[in-house]
Design a protein around this motif. Sequence first.
Motif, PDB file in Angstrom:
ATOM      1  N   ALA A 160       0.827  -1.207   0.000  1.00 48.65           N
ATOM      2  CA  ALA A 160       0.000   0.000   0.000  1.00 48.65           C
ATOM      3  C   ALA A 160       0.862   1.258   0.000  1.00 48.65           C
ATOM      4  N   ALA A 161       1.925   1.246   0.795  1.00 44.42           N
ATOM      5  CA  ALA A 161       2.820   2.406   0.836  1.00 44.42           C
ATOM      6  C   ALA A 161       3.489   2.625  -0.505  1.00 44.42           C
ATOM      7  N   LEU A 162       3.895   1.539  -1.155  1.00 47.04           N
ATOM      8  CA  LEU A 162       4.519   1.646  -2.473  1.00 47.04           C
ATOM      9  C   LEU A 162       3.548   2.234  -3.489  1.00 47.04           C
ATOM     10  N   LEU A 163       2.308   1.762  -3.469  1.00 45.54           N
ATOM     11  CA  LEU A 163       1.305   2.291  -4.396  1.00 45.54           C
ATOM     12  C   LEU A 163       0.984   3.753  -4.098  1.00 45.54           C
ATOM     13  N   MET A 164       0.907   4.101  -2.816  1.00 44.02           N
ATOM     14  CA  MET A 164       0.600   5.489  -2.460  1.00 44.02           C
ATOM     15  C   MET A 164       1.731   6.432  -2.832  1.00 44.02           C
ATOM     16  N   LEU A 165       2.960   6.019  -2.591  1.00 45.43           N
ATOM     17  CA  LEU A 165       4.100   6.857  -2.965  1.00 45.43           C
ATOM     18  C   LEU A 165       4.148   7.078  -4.472  1.00 45.43           C
ATOM     19  N   ALA A 166       3.931   6.025  -5.208  1.00 45.16           N
ATOM     20  CA  ALA A 166       3.958   6.146  -6.666  1.00 45.16           C
ATOM     21  C   ALA A 166       2.786   6.991  -7.158  1.00 45.16           C
ATOM     22  N   ALA A 167       1.635   6.843  -6.518  1.00 43.31           N
ATOM     23  CA  ALA A 167       0.462   7.601  -6.940  1.00 43.31           C
ATOM     24  C   ALA A 167       0.550   9.068  -6.518  1.00 43.31           C
ATOM     25  N   ALA A 168       1.408   9.375  -5.553  1.00 45.58           N
ATOM     26  CA  ALA A 168       1.535  10.746  -5.078  1.00 45.58           C
ATOM     27  C   ALA A 168       2.402  11.609  -5.987  1.00 45.58           C
ATOM     28  N   ALA A 169       2.877  11.038  -7.073  1.00 47.88           N
ATOM     29  CA  ALA A 169       3.693  11.803  -8.023  1.00 47.88           C
ATOM     30  C   ALA A 169       2.888  12.997  -8.535  1.00 47.88           C
ATOM     31  N   PRO A 170       3.562  14.076  -8.907  1.00 47.26           N
ATOM     32  CA  PRO A 170       2.855  15.290  -9.283  1.00 47.26           C
ATOM     33  C   PRO A 170       2.035  15.178 -10.568  1.00 47.26           C
ATOM     34  N   SER A 171       2.268  14.178 -11.381  1.00 49.10           N
ATOM     35  CA  SER A 171       1.516  14.075 -12.629  1.00 49.10           C
ATOM     36  C   SER A 171       0.077  13.647 -12.365  1.00 49.10           C
ATOM     37  N   GLN A 172      -0.781  13.934 -13.315  1.00 46.16           N
ATOM     38  CA  GLN A 172      -2.198  13.592 -13.197  1.00 46.16           C
ATOM     39  C   GLN A 172      -2.500  12.191 -13.714  1.00 46.16           C
ATOM     40  N   ALA A 173      -1.588  11.620 -14.504  1.00 52.63           N
ATOM     41  CA  ALA A 173      -1.822  10.305 -15.091  1.00 52.63           C
ATOM     42  C   ALA A 173      -1.781   9.225 -14.017  1.00 52.63           C
ATOM     43  N   ALA A 174      -2.576   8.181 -14.232  1.00 48.88           N
ATOM     44  CA  ALA A 174      -2.605   7.062 -13.303  1.00 48.88           C
ATOM     45  C   ALA A 174      -1.315   6.257 -13.419  1.00 48.88           C
ATOM     46  N   LEU A 175      -0.883   5.702 -12.305  1.00 49.33           N
ATOM     47  CA  LEU A 175       0.302   4.858 -12.269  1.00 49.33           C
ATOM     48  C   LEU A 175       0.001   3.578 -13.046  1.00 49.33           C
ATOM     49  N   ARG A 176       0.851   3.240 -14.004  1.00 49.25           N
ATOM     50  CA  ARG A 176       0.652   2.034 -14.818  1.00 49.25           C
ATOM     51  C   ARG A 176       1.272   0.839 -14.109  1.00 49.25           C
ATOM     52  N   VAL A 177       0.407  -0.096 -13.711  1.00 48.55           N
ATOM     53  CA  VAL A 177       0.816  -1.264 -12.941  1.00 48.55           C
ATOM     54  C   VAL A 177       0.609  -2.521 -13.786  1.00 48.55           C
ATOM     55  N   LEU A 178       1.614  -3.379 -13.797  1.00 45.22           N
ATOM     56  CA  LEU A 178       1.506  -4.696 -14.422  1.00 45.22           C
ATOM     57  C   LEU A 178       1.578  -5.723 -13.310  1.00 45.22           C
ATOM     58  N   ALA A 179       0.497  -6.470 -13.126  1.00 42.39           N
ATOM     59  CA  ALA A 179       0.443  -7.520 -12.105  1.00 42.39           C
ATOM     60  C   ALA A 179       0.496  -8.870 -12.807  1.00 42.39           C
ATOM     61  N   THR A 180       1.215  -9.809 -12.235  1.00 44.62           N
ATOM     62  CA  THR A 180       1.360 -11.104 -12.901  1.00 44.62           C
ATOM     63  C   THR A 180       0.138 -11.994 -12.752  1.00 44.62           C
ATOM     64  N   THR A 181      -0.637 -11.803 -11.699  1.00 48.09           N
ATOM     65  CA  THR A 181      -1.820 -12.642 -11.480  1.00 48.09           C
ATOM     66  C   THR A 181      -3.040 -11.769 -11.194  1.00 48.09           C
ATOM     67  N   ALA A 182      -4.206 -12.369 -11.370  1.00 46.42           N
ATOM     68  CA  ALA A 182      -5.452 -11.629 -11.167  1.00 46.42           C
ATOM     69  C   ALA A 182      -5.624 -11.175  -9.725  1.00 46.42           C
ATOM     70  N   ASP A 183      -5.176 -11.971  -8.773  1.00 46.00           N
ATOM     71  CA  ASP A 183      -5.344 -11.569  -7.371  1.00 46.00           C
ATOM     72  C   ASP A 183      -4.468 -10.376  -7.013  1.00 46.00           C
ATOM     73  N   TRP A 184      -3.238 -10.318  -7.522  1.00 49.39           N
ATOM     74  CA  TRP A 184      -2.395  -9.144  -7.276  1.00 49.39           C
ATOM     75  C   TRP A 184      -2.941  -7.928  -8.010  1.00 49.39           C
ATOM     76  N   GLY A 185      -3.508  -8.151  -9.182  1.00 48.18           N
ATOM     77  CA  GLY A 185      -4.132  -7.048  -9.915  1.00 48.18           C
ATOM     78  C   GLY A 185      -5.316  -6.478  -9.160  1.00 48.18           C
ATOM     79  N   ALA A 186      -6.132  -7.364  -8.591  1.00 46.50           N
ATOM     80  CA  ALA A 186      -7.299  -6.922  -7.821  1.00 46.50           C
ATOM     81  C   ALA A 186      -6.877  -6.152  -6.578  1.00 46.50           C
TER      82      ALA A 186
END
Length: 146
Positions: free
Chosen positions: A9-35
């Motif tokens: 969660a901290a990793l996602l929040m830090l990455a999402a806190a970037a000044p840009s408006q675009a969404a953070l592009r995440v590649l998850a290897t499995t459906a559960d990690w994607g969810a």
Amino acid sequence: MNAFIRALAALLMLAAAAPSQAALRVLATTADWGALATELGGDRVSVYTATGALQDVHRVDARPSLVARARTAELLILNGGELEIGWLPVLVRESGNRRIQPGAPGYFEATAHVALLEKPAQFDRAMGDIPDKERELRERARAVIP
């Protein structure tokens, strides 16, 4: 496990806190990690999963479309524990994306944050195909249990 979820969660929040408006592009290897990434990141992340919920994660082809997704990913979330060993190293290498290489901030391997239980000392193809072993064990159990 709570520390692991907090780390993700901290990793996602830090990455999402970037000044840009675009969404953070995440590649998850499995459906559960994607969810999980979608649930934690909300509208601040754009998640693509490399495998479907019913797909065998051991047998994935590093297709050109998947390599293209890896090229643009800012965060790679993988299970680890050699689950994706047959295809993910090729995908990451072929992507040429420095952000998701092992050791980079955008490379999140879940098993690196938990203690593995019942880890075999050796595990290779010489042991046979796991579904075959599972089938064999079920047949033995049916013979013993009426």
